[in-house]
Design a protein around this motif. Sequence first.
Motif, PDB file in Angstrom:
ATOM      1  N   GLN A 126       5.254 -51.834  -9.738  1.00 32.73           N
ATOM      2  CA  GLN A 126       6.617 -51.860 -10.249  1.00 32.73           C
ATOM      3  C   GLN A 126       6.691 -51.279 -11.660  1.00 32.73           C
ATOM      4  N   LYS A 127       5.687 -51.587 -12.475  1.00 27.50           N
ATOM      5  CA  LYS A 127       5.664 -51.053 -13.841  1.00 27.50           C
ATOM      6  C   LYS A 127       5.507 -49.534 -13.827  1.00 27.50           C
TER       7      LYS A 127
ATOM      8  N   TRP B 232      14.509 -50.048 -15.222  1.00 26.57           N
ATOM      9  CA  TRP B 232      14.251 -51.424 -14.801  1.00 26.57           C
ATOM     10  C   TRP B 232      15.337 -51.931 -13.863  1.00 26.57           C
ATOM     11  N   ALA B 233      16.575 -51.499 -14.073  1.00 25.81           N
ATOM     12  CA  ALA B 233      17.650 -51.900 -13.159  1.00 25.81           C
ATOM     13  C   ALA B 233      17.380 -51.360 -11.755  1.00 25.81           C
ATOM     14  N   THR B 234      16.876 -50.142 -11.676  1.00 28.54           N
ATOM     15  CA  THR B 234      16.547 -49.549 -10.377  1.00 28.54           C
ATOM     16  C   THR B 234      15.410 -50.299  -9.710  1.00 28.54           C
ATOM     17  N   VAL B 235      14.356 -50.603 -10.466  1.00 32.35           N
ATOM     18  CA  VAL B 235      13.217 -51.349  -9.911  1.00 32.35           C
ATOM     19  C   VAL B 235      13.683 -52.721  -9.427  1.00 32.35           C
ATOM     20  N   ASN B 236      14.519 -53.391 -10.212  1.00 28.50           N
ATOM     21  CA  ASN B 236      15.015 -54.706  -9.811  1.00 28.50           C
ATOM     22  C   ASN B 236      15.846 -54.633  -8.541  1.00 28.50           C
TER      23      ASN B 236
ATOM     24  N   HIS C 233       7.946 -44.078 -14.330  1.00 26.75           N
ATOM     25  CA  HIS C 233       8.244 -42.777 -13.730  1.00 26.75           C
ATOM     26  C   HIS C 233       9.753 -42.508 -13.741  1.00 26.75           C
ATOM     27  N   ILE C 234      10.538 -43.516 -13.381  1.00 25.93           N
ATOM     28  CA  ILE C 234      11.992 -43.369 -13.377  1.00 25.93           C
ATOM     29  C   ILE C 234      12.501 -43.130 -14.793  1.00 25.93           C
TER      30      ILE C 234
ATOM     31  N   GLY D 118      10.687 -59.198 -10.454  1.00 19.72           N
ATOM     32  CA  GLY D 118       9.253 -59.450 -10.548  1.00 19.72           C
ATOM     33  C   GLY D 118       8.747 -60.189  -9.319  1.00 19.72           C
ATOM     34  N   GLU D 119       7.606 -59.781  -8.790  1.00 15.81           N
ATOM     35  CA  GLU D 119       7.124 -60.349  -7.541  1.00 15.81           C
ATOM     36  C   GLU D 119       5.895 -61.231  -7.693  1.00 15.81           C
ATOM     37  N   LYS D 120       5.440 -61.458  -8.919  1.00 24.95           N
ATOM     38  CA  LYS D 120       4.279 -62.332  -9.091  1.00 24.95           C
ATOM     39  C   LYS D 120       4.707 -63.789  -8.991  1.00 24.95           C
TER      40      LYS D 120
END
Length: 126
Positions: free
Chosen positions: A13-14, A39-43, A19-20, A49-51
């Motif tokens: 994710q990081k 970060w909005a796109t990743v979310n 990259h984005i 966060g998936e941990k």
Amino acid sequence: MPRGSKDKYTAKQKRKAEHIEDSYKARGVPEDEAEARAWATVNKQSGGGEKAGGSGQKTSAASKEAARKSSARRAVATREGVPRPGQRLEAMTKTELMDLARKRDISGRSSMSKDELLQALRKASA
């Protein structure tokens, strides 16, 4: 800058966010805005966060796919008709030229051809 700690995000994710962010920076978006959008796109795509220790709510694969498609559609829609900074008039579409003529209050623009719009815009900026 986006709020909160990024400790709960996976390495993948990081990397994706980085990259984005680089892609947005290459398009001329300011650094803090590029980071926030990344970060909005990743979310949106992964549900955050998936941990362990997260909210426990997971986004289904189907809803992630739908979010990606709608995001792509919105991105294309916002790109249409908006001249990019530093773009030459000759490279613009008629729609982009029409919007620029509207902003510069050029009369008679609605009946002009693309060539006539180009001439009128050049004359207005001279």
